[in-house]
Design a protein around this motif. Sequence first.
Motif, PDB file in Angstrom:
ATOM      1  N   HIS A  22     -15.504 -22.497 -52.638  1.00  0.00           N
ATOM      2  CA  HIS A  22     -14.723 -23.529 -51.931  1.00  0.00           C
ATOM      3  C   HIS A  22     -14.417 -24.733 -52.821  1.00  0.00           C
ATOM      4  N   ASP A  23     -14.748 -24.593 -54.109  1.00  0.00           N
ATOM      5  CA  ASP A  23     -14.480 -25.670 -55.050  1.00  0.00           C
ATOM      6  C   ASP A  23     -15.026 -27.012 -54.535  1.00  0.00           C
ATOM      7  N   LEU A  24     -16.301 -26.988 -54.161  1.00  0.00           N
ATOM      8  CA  LEU A  24     -16.923 -28.192 -53.583  1.00  0.00           C
ATOM      9  C   LEU A  24     -17.243 -29.215 -54.671  1.00  0.00           C
ATOM     10  N   PRO A  25     -17.225 -30.500 -54.325  1.00  0.00           N
ATOM     11  CA  PRO A  25     -17.534 -31.548 -55.308  1.00  0.00           C
ATOM     12  C   PRO A  25     -19.040 -31.646 -55.575  1.00  0.00           C
ATOM     13  N   ILE A  26     -19.611 -30.552 -56.087  1.00  0.00           N
ATOM     14  CA  ILE A  26     -21.037 -30.503 -56.396  1.00  0.00           C
ATOM     15  C   ILE A  26     -21.206 -30.234 -57.886  1.00  0.00           C
ATOM     16  N   ARG A  27     -21.957 -31.119 -58.544  1.00  0.00           N
ATOM     17  CA  ARG A  27     -22.150 -31.000 -59.992  1.00  0.00           C
ATOM     18  C   ARG A  27     -23.239 -29.974 -60.315  1.00  0.00           C
ATOM     19  N   GLU A  28     -24.364 -30.076 -59.613  1.00  0.00           N
ATOM     20  CA  GLU A  28     -25.439 -29.091 -59.814  1.00  0.00           C
ATOM     21  C   GLU A  28     -26.447 -29.169 -58.685  1.00  0.00           C
ATOM     22  N   VAL A  29     -27.290 -28.134 -58.591  1.00  0.00           N
ATOM     23  CA  VAL A  29     -28.409 -28.126 -57.654  1.00  0.00           C
ATOM     24  C   VAL A  29     -29.679 -28.074 -58.487  1.00  0.00           C
ATOM     25  N   ARG A  30     -30.607 -29.023 -58.224  1.00  0.00           N
ATOM     26  CA  ARG A  30     -31.852 -29.092 -59.007  1.00  0.00           C
ATOM     27  C   ARG A  30     -33.059 -28.956 -58.097  1.00  0.00           C
ATOM     28  N   GLY A  31     -34.203 -28.629 -58.700  1.00  0.00           N
ATOM     29  CA  GLY A  31     -35.446 -28.628 -57.949  1.00  0.00           C
ATOM     30  C   GLY A  31     -36.101 -27.273 -57.935  1.00  0.00           C
ATOM     31  N   ALA A  32     -37.018 -27.079 -57.001  1.00  0.00           N
ATOM     32  CA  ALA A  32     -37.734 -25.813 -56.880  1.00  0.00           C
ATOM     33  C   ALA A  32     -38.110 -25.615 -55.422  1.00  0.00           C
ATOM     34  N   GLY A  33     -38.125 -24.352 -55.006  1.00  0.00           N
ATOM     35  CA  GLY A  33     -38.509 -24.030 -53.638  1.00  0.00           C
ATOM     36  C   GLY A  33     -37.668 -24.805 -52.644  1.00  0.00           C
ATOM     37  N   LEU A  34     -38.337 -25.460 -51.702  1.00  0.00           N
ATOM     38  CA  LEU A  34     -37.621 -26.226 -50.684  1.00  0.00           C
ATOM     39  C   LEU A  34     -37.662 -27.718 -50.972  1.00  0.00           C
ATOM     40  N   MET A  35     -37.605 -28.045 -52.254  1.00  0.00           N
ATOM     41  CA  MET A  35     -37.405 -29.429 -52.687  1.00  0.00           C
ATOM     42  C   MET A  35     -36.181 -29.406 -53.592  1.00  0.00           C
ATOM     43  N   LEU A  36     -35.004 -29.575 -52.987  1.00  0.00           N
ATOM     44  CA  LEU A  36     -33.767 -29.413 -53.745  1.00  0.00           C
ATOM     45  C   LEU A  36     -32.933 -30.688 -53.716  1.00  0.00           C
ATOM     46  N   GLY A  37     -32.303 -30.979 -54.832  1.00  0.00           N
ATOM     47  CA  GLY A  37     -31.362 -32.089 -54.928  1.00  0.00           C
ATOM     48  C   GLY A  37     -29.986 -31.545 -55.234  1.00  0.00           C
ATOM     49  N   VAL A  38     -29.016 -31.921 -54.416  1.00  0.00           N
ATOM     50  CA  VAL A  38     -27.639 -31.503 -54.637  1.00  0.00           C
ATOM     51  C   VAL A  38     -26.900 -32.693 -55.229  1.00  0.00           C
ATOM     52  N   GLN A  39     -26.595 -32.584 -56.527  1.00  0.00           N
ATOM     53  CA  GLN A  39     -25.911 -33.680 -57.221  1.00  0.00           C
ATOM     54  C   GLN A  39     -24.427 -33.631 -56.876  1.00  0.00           C
ATOM     55  N   LEU A  40     -23.964 -34.627 -56.145  1.00  0.00           N
ATOM     56  CA  LEU A  40     -22.572 -34.644 -55.683  1.00  0.00           C
ATOM     57  C   LEU A  40     -21.671 -35.377 -56.669  1.00  0.00           C
ATOM     58  N   ARG A  41     -20.398 -35.105 -56.549  1.00  0.00           N
ATOM     59  CA  ARG A  41     -19.412 -35.878 -57.311  1.00  0.00           C
ATOM     60  C   ARG A  41     -18.902 -37.045 -56.477  1.00  0.00           C
ATOM     61  N   ARG A  42     -19.621 -37.405 -55.440  1.00  0.00           N
ATOM     62  CA  ARG A  42     -19.240 -38.544 -54.606  1.00  0.00           C
ATOM     63  C   ARG A  42     -20.504 -39.143 -53.973  1.00  0.00           C
ATOM     64  N   GLY A  43     -20.338 -40.255 -53.284  1.00  0.00           N
ATOM     65  CA  GLY A  43     -21.492 -40.933 -52.683  1.00  0.00           C
ATOM     66  C   GLY A  43     -22.177 -40.072 -51.636  1.00  0.00           C
ATOM     67  N   ALA A  44     -23.500 -40.126 -51.605  1.00  0.00           N
ATOM     68  CA  ALA A  44     -24.251 -39.258 -50.699  1.00  0.00           C
ATOM     69  C   ALA A  44     -24.279 -39.796 -49.267  1.00  0.00           C
ATOM     70  N   ASN A  45     -24.243 -41.117 -49.117  1.00  0.00           N
ATOM     71  CA  ASN A  45     -24.469 -41.674 -47.781  1.00  0.00           C
ATOM     72  C   ASN A  45     -23.408 -41.267 -46.763  1.00  0.00           C
ATOM     73  N   ARG A  46     -22.140 -41.254 -47.215  1.00  0.00           N
ATOM     74  CA  ARG A  46     -21.080 -40.892 -46.294  1.00  0.00           C
ATOM     75  C   ARG A  46     -21.176 -39.407 -45.919  1.00  0.00           C
ATOM     76  N   VAL A  47     -21.530 -38.597 -46.898  1.00  0.00           N
ATOM     77  CA  VAL A  47     -21.696 -37.159 -46.655  1.00  0.00           C
ATOM     78  C   VAL A  47     -22.828 -36.937 -45.638  1.00  0.00           C
ATOM     79  N   LEU A  48     -23.906 -37.681 -45.814  1.00  0.00           N
ATOM     80  CA  LEU A  48     -25.047 -37.543 -44.899  1.00  0.00           C
ATOM     81  C   LEU A  48     -24.661 -37.945 -43.477  1.00  0.00           C
ATOM     82  N   ARG A  49     -23.875 -39.022 -43.383  1.00  0.00           N
ATOM     83  CA  ARG A  49     -23.455 -39.490 -42.054  1.00  0.00           C
ATOM     84  C   ARG A  49     -22.594 -38.421 -41.386  1.00  0.00           C
ATOM     85  N   GLU A  50     -21.678 -37.845 -42.145  1.00  0.00           N
ATOM     86  CA  GLU A  50     -20.800 -36.819 -41.562  1.00  0.00           C
ATOM     87  C   GLU A  50     -21.553 -35.555 -41.197  1.00  0.00           C
ATOM     88  N   LEU A  51     -22.513 -35.200 -42.043  1.00  0.00           N
ATOM     89  CA  LEU A  51     -23.348 -34.023 -41.730  1.00  0.00           C
ATOM     90  C   LEU A  51     -24.041 -34.234 -40.384  1.00  0.00           C
TER      91      LEU A  51
END
Length: 368
Positions: free
Chosen positions: A298-327
Amino acid sequence: MELAGGDGVHLVDTDGREYLDFGASYACVPVGHCHPDVVSAVREQAGDLLYVQASYPTATRTATYEKLGAIAPGSLDNVWLCNSGTEAVEAALKFARSATGRTEVIAAKRAFHGRTMGALSLTWKPKYRAGFDPIPRGVRFVPYGDGEALAEAVTEDTAAVFLEPIQGEGGIHPASVDYLQTAREATAEAGAALVCDEIQTGLGRTGQLWACERAGIVPDAVTTAKGVASGLPLGATLCADWLADGAGNHGSTFSGNPIPCAAAVATLDTIVDERLPEHAAAVGSYLRSEIEAATETHDLPIREVRGAGLMLGVQLRRGANRVLRELALSENVLALPAGRTVLRLLPPLTVTESDADRLVDALVEVLS
Ligand SMILES: *Cc1c(COP(=O)(O)O)cnc(C)c1O
Protein backbone atom coordinates in the motif's frame (compact mmCIF):
# COMPACT_ATOMS: atom_id res chain seq x y z
CA MET A 1 -13.49 8.92 26.05
CA GLU A 2 -13.64 7.52 29.55
CA LEU A 3 -12.67 3.91 30.09
CA ALA A 4 -14.91 1.67 32.08
CA GLY A 5 -13.69 -1.87 31.58
CA GLY A 6 -11.08 -4.19 30.19
CA ASP A 7 -11.19 -7.78 29.01
CA GLY A 8 -8.16 -9.49 27.49
CA VAL A 9 -6.83 -7.40 24.62
CA HIS A 10 -9.83 -5.05 24.68
CA LEU A 11 -10.82 -1.92 26.58
CA VAL A 12 -14.40 -0.60 26.74
CA ASP A 13 -15.40 3.01 27.30
CA THR A 14 -18.45 4.34 29.13
CA ASP A 15 -20.40 4.52 25.84
CA GLY A 16 -19.82 0.81 25.30
CA ARG A 17 -17.30 1.36 22.51
CA GLU A 18 -14.65 -1.37 22.33
CA TYR A 19 -10.98 -0.73 21.58
CA LEU A 20 -8.25 -3.15 20.59
CA ASP A 21 -5.44 -2.28 23.01
CA PHE A 22 -2.03 -2.42 21.34
CA GLY A 23 -0.49 -0.12 23.95
CA ALA A 24 -1.49 -2.16 27.00
CA SER A 25 -0.88 0.98 29.03
CA TYR A 26 2.88 0.91 28.46
CA ALA A 27 3.31 -2.85 28.78
CA CYS A 28 1.53 -3.00 32.13
CA VAL A 29 -0.93 -5.67 31.02
CA PRO A 30 1.12 -8.66 29.81
CA VAL A 31 -1.58 -11.30 30.42
CA GLY A 32 -4.44 -9.10 29.21
CA HIS A 33 -6.91 -6.86 31.02
CA CYS A 34 -8.68 -8.41 33.99
CA HIS A 35 -7.20 -11.87 33.55
CA PRO A 36 -9.55 -14.08 35.62
CA ASP A 37 -6.72 -15.64 37.67
CA VAL A 38 -5.30 -12.22 38.55
CA VAL A 39 -8.72 -10.83 39.43
CA SER A 40 -9.61 -13.73 41.69
CA ALA A 41 -6.18 -13.70 43.38
CA VAL A 42 -6.59 -10.00 44.17
CA ARG A 43 -10.19 -10.45 45.41
CA GLU A 44 -9.22 -13.34 47.65
CA GLN A 45 -6.17 -11.52 49.05
CA ALA A 46 -8.19 -8.38 49.73
CA GLY A 47 -10.56 -10.42 51.88
CA ASP A 48 -7.72 -12.02 53.83
CA LEU A 49 -5.15 -9.31 54.49
CA LEU A 50 -4.70 -5.87 52.92
CA TYR A 51 -1.42 -4.90 54.53
CA VAL A 52 1.12 -5.91 57.09
CA GLN A 53 4.58 -4.44 57.69
CA ALA A 54 7.34 -5.66 55.41
CA SER A 55 9.27 -7.38 58.22
CA TYR A 56 6.47 -9.93 58.75
CA PRO A 57 6.53 -12.73 56.19
CA THR A 58 3.33 -13.36 54.25
CA ALA A 59 2.45 -16.17 51.88
CA THR A 60 2.06 -13.94 48.82
CA ARG A 61 5.30 -12.02 49.44
CA THR A 62 7.24 -15.25 49.91
CA ALA A 63 5.69 -16.67 46.75
CA THR A 64 6.60 -13.51 44.81
CA TYR A 65 10.23 -13.79 45.96
CA GLU A 66 10.27 -17.44 44.88
CA LYS A 67 8.63 -16.93 41.49
CA LEU A 68 10.83 -13.97 40.59
CA GLY A 69 13.91 -15.79 41.87
CA ALA A 70 12.99 -18.83 39.78
CA ILE A 71 12.69 -16.88 36.51
CA ALA A 72 15.59 -14.49 37.20
CA PRO A 73 18.50 -14.60 34.76
CA GLY A 74 21.43 -16.68 36.08
CA SER A 75 21.60 -16.51 39.87
CA LEU A 76 20.05 -13.06 40.29
CA ASP A 77 17.71 -14.52 42.88
CA ASN A 78 18.11 -11.82 45.52
CA VAL A 79 14.81 -10.00 45.10
CA TRP A 80 14.05 -6.54 46.45
CA LEU A 81 10.41 -5.47 46.11
CA CYS A 82 9.17 -1.90 45.76
CA ASN A 83 6.24 -0.04 44.25
CA SER A 84 7.33 1.27 40.85
CA GLY A 85 9.94 1.15 38.14
CA THR A 86 11.78 4.23 39.23
CA GLU A 87 12.19 2.80 42.73
CA ALA A 88 13.56 -0.45 41.31
CA VAL A 89 16.19 1.64 39.50
CA GLU A 90 16.92 3.71 42.64
CA ALA A 91 17.53 0.49 44.54
CA ALA A 92 19.93 -0.85 41.91
CA LEU A 93 21.75 2.48 41.95
CA LYS A 94 22.12 2.46 45.74
CA PHE A 95 23.14 -1.21 45.88
CA ALA A 96 25.83 -0.66 43.23
CA ARG A 97 27.16 2.49 44.86
CA SER A 98 27.31 0.81 48.23
CA ALA A 99 28.67 -2.58 47.10
CA THR A 100 31.47 -1.02 45.03
CA GLY A 101 32.18 2.02 47.18
CA ARG A 102 32.39 3.96 43.90
CA THR A 103 30.39 6.96 42.76
CA GLU A 104 30.54 7.12 38.98
CA VAL A 105 27.69 5.70 36.93
CA ILE A 106 27.30 5.30 33.18
CA ALA A 107 24.05 5.44 31.23
CA ALA A 108 23.19 5.76 27.55
CA LYS A 109 22.00 8.65 25.47
CA ARG A 110 18.22 8.43 24.86
CA ALA A 111 17.91 6.26 28.01
CA PHE A 112 14.81 6.35 30.18
CA HIS A 113 15.10 4.95 33.71
CA GLY A 114 12.48 6.91 35.66
CA ARG A 115 11.68 10.29 37.18
CA THR A 116 12.73 10.29 40.83
CA MET A 117 15.99 12.16 41.39
CA GLY A 118 18.39 9.20 41.25
CA ALA A 119 16.69 7.53 38.29
CA LEU A 120 16.29 10.95 36.67
CA SER A 121 20.05 11.39 36.81
CA LEU A 122 20.25 8.32 34.50
CA THR A 123 17.47 9.56 32.19
CA TRP A 124 18.81 11.40 29.22
CA LYS A 125 16.04 13.47 27.69
CA PRO A 126 16.23 17.18 28.53
CA LYS A 127 12.40 17.26 28.62
CA TYR A 128 12.41 15.14 31.79
CA ARG A 129 15.42 16.84 33.39
CA ALA A 130 14.51 20.50 32.80
CA GLY A 131 13.85 22.45 35.95
CA PHE A 132 15.43 19.99 38.39
CA ASP A 133 19.02 21.15 38.64
CA PRO A 134 21.11 20.31 40.48
CA ILE A 135 20.39 16.71 39.50
CA PRO A 136 22.62 14.22 41.35
CA ARG A 137 25.97 14.25 39.55
CA GLY A 138 28.38 11.49 38.63
CA VAL A 139 26.48 10.11 35.64
CA ARG A 140 28.17 9.92 32.27
CA PHE A 141 26.18 9.39 29.10
CA VAL A 142 27.61 7.36 26.23
CA PRO A 143 26.11 6.85 22.76
CA TYR A 144 23.80 3.81 22.84
CA GLY A 145 25.12 0.95 20.73
CA ASP A 146 28.75 2.05 20.54
CA GLY A 147 30.67 -0.73 22.30
CA GLU A 148 34.03 0.94 21.93
CA ALA A 149 32.85 4.16 23.58
CA LEU A 150 31.29 2.18 26.39
CA ALA A 151 34.37 0.04 27.03
CA GLU A 152 36.45 3.19 27.11
CA ALA A 153 34.14 4.92 29.58
CA VAL A 154 34.09 2.05 32.11
CA THR A 155 36.96 2.38 34.59
CA GLU A 156 37.93 1.38 38.13
CA ASP A 157 35.83 4.36 39.26
CA THR A 158 32.66 3.01 37.69
CA ALA A 159 30.04 1.73 40.14
CA ALA A 160 27.53 0.67 37.49
CA VAL A 161 26.44 0.76 33.88
CA PHE A 162 22.68 1.02 33.31
CA LEU A 163 21.28 -0.17 29.97
CA GLU A 164 17.89 -0.97 28.49
CA PRO A 165 18.42 -4.02 26.21
CA ILE A 166 15.94 -2.31 23.88
CA GLN A 167 15.41 1.40 24.51
CA GLY A 168 11.69 1.95 24.97
CA GLU A 169 10.83 5.57 25.65
CA GLY A 170 13.85 6.58 23.53
CA GLY A 171 12.17 5.26 20.34
CA ILE A 172 12.42 1.41 20.34
CA HIS A 173 16.12 0.97 19.62
CA PRO A 174 17.43 -2.58 20.15
CA ALA A 175 21.00 -3.15 21.33
CA SER A 176 23.03 -5.59 19.30
CA VAL A 177 24.19 -8.85 20.87
CA ASP A 178 27.76 -7.58 20.50
CA TYR A 179 27.03 -4.37 22.38
CA LEU A 180 25.49 -6.18 25.36
CA GLN A 181 28.37 -8.64 25.45
CA THR A 182 30.87 -5.79 25.38
CA ALA A 183 29.00 -4.13 28.25
CA ARG A 184 29.16 -7.39 30.20
CA GLU A 185 32.88 -7.85 29.60
CA ALA A 186 33.87 -4.26 30.32
CA THR A 187 31.94 -4.07 33.59
CA ALA A 188 33.15 -7.48 34.79
CA GLU A 189 36.73 -6.49 34.10
CA ALA A 190 36.41 -3.21 36.01
CA GLY A 191 34.46 -4.69 38.94
CA ALA A 192 31.44 -2.53 38.07
CA ALA A 193 27.83 -3.67 38.12
CA LEU A 194 25.94 -4.15 34.87
CA VAL A 195 22.28 -3.29 35.45
CA CYS A 196 19.79 -4.19 32.74
CA ASP A 197 16.64 -2.12 33.05
CA GLU A 198 14.03 -4.61 31.84
CA ILE A 199 11.03 -2.67 33.10
CA GLN A 200 9.65 -2.51 29.56
CA THR A 201 11.51 -5.38 27.86
CA GLY A 202 11.13 -8.05 30.55
CA LEU A 203 8.59 -10.77 31.41
CA GLY A 204 8.53 -12.34 27.96
CA ARG A 205 7.70 -9.31 25.86
CA THR A 206 10.65 -9.60 23.48
CA GLY A 207 10.30 -13.35 22.97
CA GLN A 208 12.45 -14.40 25.92
CA LEU A 209 11.68 -13.92 29.59
CA TRP A 210 14.39 -11.25 29.70
CA ALA A 211 15.76 -9.39 26.70
CA CYS A 212 19.35 -9.70 28.01
CA GLU A 213 19.06 -13.47 27.42
CA ARG A 214 19.15 -12.81 23.67
CA ALA A 215 22.81 -11.82 24.12
CA GLY A 216 23.53 -14.80 26.37
CA ILE A 217 24.65 -12.51 29.19
CA VAL A 218 23.77 -12.41 32.88
CA PRO A 219 23.94 -8.87 34.28
CA ASP A 220 24.55 -8.15 37.96
CA ALA A 221 21.05 -6.76 38.37
CA VAL A 222 17.80 -6.63 36.46
CA THR A 223 14.96 -4.23 37.19
CA THR A 224 11.33 -5.05 36.50
CA ALA A 225 8.01 -3.28 37.17
CA LYS A 226 5.15 -2.21 34.83
CA GLY A 227 3.46 -5.54 34.01
CA VAL A 228 4.89 -7.67 36.82
CA ALA A 229 1.67 -7.37 38.85
CA SER A 230 -0.62 -6.69 35.86
CA GLY A 231 -0.43 -2.95 36.49
CA LEU A 232 -0.80 -2.96 40.26
CA PRO A 233 2.05 -1.01 41.89
CA LEU A 234 4.97 -3.40 42.14
CA GLY A 235 8.59 -3.17 41.09
CA ALA A 236 11.52 -5.48 41.74
CA THR A 237 15.29 -5.40 41.63
CA LEU A 238 16.79 -8.84 41.05
CA CYS A 239 20.45 -8.95 41.91
CA ALA A 240 23.56 -11.04 42.35
CA ASP A 241 24.85 -11.87 45.84
CA TRP A 242 27.66 -9.33 45.74
CA LEU A 243 25.24 -6.50 44.89
CA ALA A 244 22.69 -7.62 47.46
CA ASP A 245 25.43 -7.09 50.03
CA GLY A 246 25.08 -3.39 49.20
CA ALA A 247 21.37 -3.36 50.10
CA GLY A 248 22.29 -2.36 53.66
CA ASN A 249 19.53 -0.37 55.30
CA HIS A 250 17.48 0.24 52.16
CA GLY A 251 13.77 -0.26 52.81
CA SER A 252 10.21 0.74 52.01
CA THR A 253 7.00 0.58 54.06
CA PHE A 254 4.99 -0.95 51.22
CA SER A 255 7.68 -3.39 50.04
CA GLY A 256 5.88 -6.60 49.09
CA ASN A 257 2.35 -5.39 49.84
CA PRO A 258 0.02 -8.43 49.80
CA ILE A 259 -2.31 -7.17 47.03
CA PRO A 260 0.27 -6.44 44.31
CA CYS A 261 2.09 -9.62 45.34
CA ALA A 262 -1.09 -11.69 44.88
CA ALA A 263 -1.45 -10.14 41.42
CA ALA A 264 2.23 -10.81 40.67
CA VAL A 265 2.02 -14.49 41.57
CA ALA A 266 -0.99 -15.01 39.27
CA THR A 267 0.60 -12.91 36.50
CA LEU A 268 3.96 -14.71 36.63
CA ASP A 269 2.28 -18.13 36.73
CA THR A 270 0.25 -17.23 33.65
CA ILE A 271 3.30 -15.98 31.75
CA VAL A 272 5.20 -19.19 32.48
CA ASP A 273 2.33 -21.72 32.22
CA GLU A 274 0.95 -20.30 28.98
CA ARG A 275 4.43 -19.96 27.47
CA LEU A 276 3.79 -16.34 26.65
CA PRO A 277 7.42 -15.55 25.72
CA GLU A 278 7.25 -18.08 22.84
CA HIS A 279 3.82 -16.80 21.88
CA ALA A 280 5.13 -13.20 21.88
CA ALA A 281 8.00 -14.23 19.62
CA ALA A 282 5.67 -15.93 17.14
CA VAL A 283 2.90 -13.32 17.00
CA GLY A 284 5.49 -10.52 17.11
CA SER A 285 7.34 -11.78 14.07
CA TYR A 286 4.03 -12.33 12.25
CA LEU A 287 2.93 -8.78 13.09
CA ARG A 288 6.23 -7.33 11.98
CA SER A 289 6.24 -9.09 8.62
CA GLU A 290 2.58 -8.18 8.01
CA ILE A 291 3.34 -4.50 8.66
CA GLU A 292 6.33 -4.71 6.33
CA ALA A 293 4.26 -6.44 3.65
CA ALA A 294 1.46 -3.87 3.94
CA THR A 295 4.03 -1.07 3.70
CA GLU A 296 5.11 -2.46 0.31
CA THR A 297 1.66 -3.28 -1.02
CA HIS A 298 0.00 0.00 0.00
CA ASP A 299 3.07 2.22 -0.20
CA LEU A 300 2.59 3.31 3.41
CA PRO A 301 4.68 6.16 4.88
CA ILE A 302 6.66 3.75 7.07
CA ARG A 303 10.46 3.93 7.15
CA GLU A 304 11.11 0.76 9.16
CA VAL A 305 9.85 -1.54 11.91
CA ARG A 306 12.23 -2.11 14.85
CA GLY A 307 12.25 -4.17 18.01
CA ALA A 308 11.68 -7.76 19.04
CA GLY A 309 8.68 -9.90 19.89
CA LEU A 310 5.78 -7.73 20.98
CA MET A 311 7.88 -4.64 21.59
CA LEU A 312 7.81 -2.99 18.18
CA GLY A 313 8.44 0.54 16.96
CA VAL A 314 7.02 1.63 13.63
CA GLN A 315 9.14 4.50 12.34
CA LEU A 316 6.76 6.74 10.39
CA ARG A 317 7.48 9.34 7.76
CA ARG A 318 5.06 11.63 9.59
CA GLY A 319 4.09 12.66 13.12
CA ALA A 320 2.88 9.83 15.32
CA ASN A 321 0.35 11.72 17.44
CA ARG A 322 -2.12 12.41 14.66
CA VAL A 323 -1.89 8.82 13.45
CA LEU A 324 -2.55 7.58 16.98
CA ARG A 325 -5.57 9.85 17.33
CA GLU A 326 -7.03 8.59 14.06
CA LEU A 327 -6.34 4.98 14.95
CA ALA A 328 -8.30 5.47 18.18
CA LEU A 329 -11.16 7.57 16.78
CA SER A 330 -11.87 5.88 13.46
CA GLU A 331 -10.43 2.40 13.92
CA ASN A 332 -10.94 1.77 17.67
CA VAL A 333 -7.31 0.74 17.99
CA LEU A 334 -5.04 2.05 20.75
CA ALA A 335 -1.24 2.32 20.52
CA LEU A 336 1.49 4.58 21.92
CA PRO A 337 4.07 7.08 20.71
CA ALA A 338 7.82 6.83 21.36
CA GLY A 339 9.15 10.21 20.39
CA ARG A 340 7.67 12.34 17.60
CA THR A 341 7.53 9.89 14.70
CA VAL A 342 7.56 6.42 16.20
CA LEU A 343 4.43 4.41 16.82
CA ARG A 344 5.05 2.04 19.71
CA LEU A 345 3.30 -1.32 19.97
CA LEU A 346 3.32 -3.09 23.36
CA PRO A 347 0.15 -5.19 23.32
CA PRO A 348 -0.79 -7.83 25.87
CA LEU A 349 1.35 -10.92 25.21
CA THR A 350 -1.87 -12.83 24.62
CA VAL A 351 -2.74 -11.09 21.31
CA THR A 352 -3.45 -13.42 18.41
CA GLU A 353 -2.60 -13.28 14.72
CA SER A 354 -6.13 -12.11 13.99
CA ASP A 355 -5.66 -9.20 16.42
CA ALA A 356 -2.44 -8.45 14.55
CA ASP A 357 -4.39 -8.51 11.25
CA ARG A 358 -6.86 -6.03 12.67
CA LEU A 359 -4.04 -3.70 13.69
CA VAL A 360 -2.46 -3.90 10.24
CA ASP A 361 -5.83 -3.22 8.52
CA ALA A 362 -6.31 -0.19 10.77
CA LEU A 363 -2.81 1.07 9.94
CA VAL A 364 -3.52 0.70 6.22
CA GLU A 365 -6.80 2.63 6.59
CA VAL A 366 -5.21 5.48 8.51
CA LEU A 367 -1.94 5.74 6.58
CA SER A 368 -2.97 5.23 2.95
C1 LIG B 1 8.53 2.94 32.66
C2 LIG B 1 9.97 2.75 32.82
C3 LIG B 1 10.65 3.15 34.00
C4 LIG B 1 9.96 3.88 35.13
O1 LIG B 1 8.91 3.13 35.72
P1 LIG B 1 7.83 3.87 36.63
O2 LIG B 1 7.01 2.76 37.21
O3 LIG B 1 7.05 4.78 35.73
O4 LIG B 1 8.56 4.63 37.67
C5 LIG B 1 12.01 2.91 34.08
N1 LIG B 1 12.68 2.29 33.08
C6 LIG B 1 12.07 1.88 31.96
C7 LIG B 1 12.86 1.18 30.90
C8 LIG B 1 10.71 2.10 31.78
O5 LIG B 1 10.11 1.72 30.65
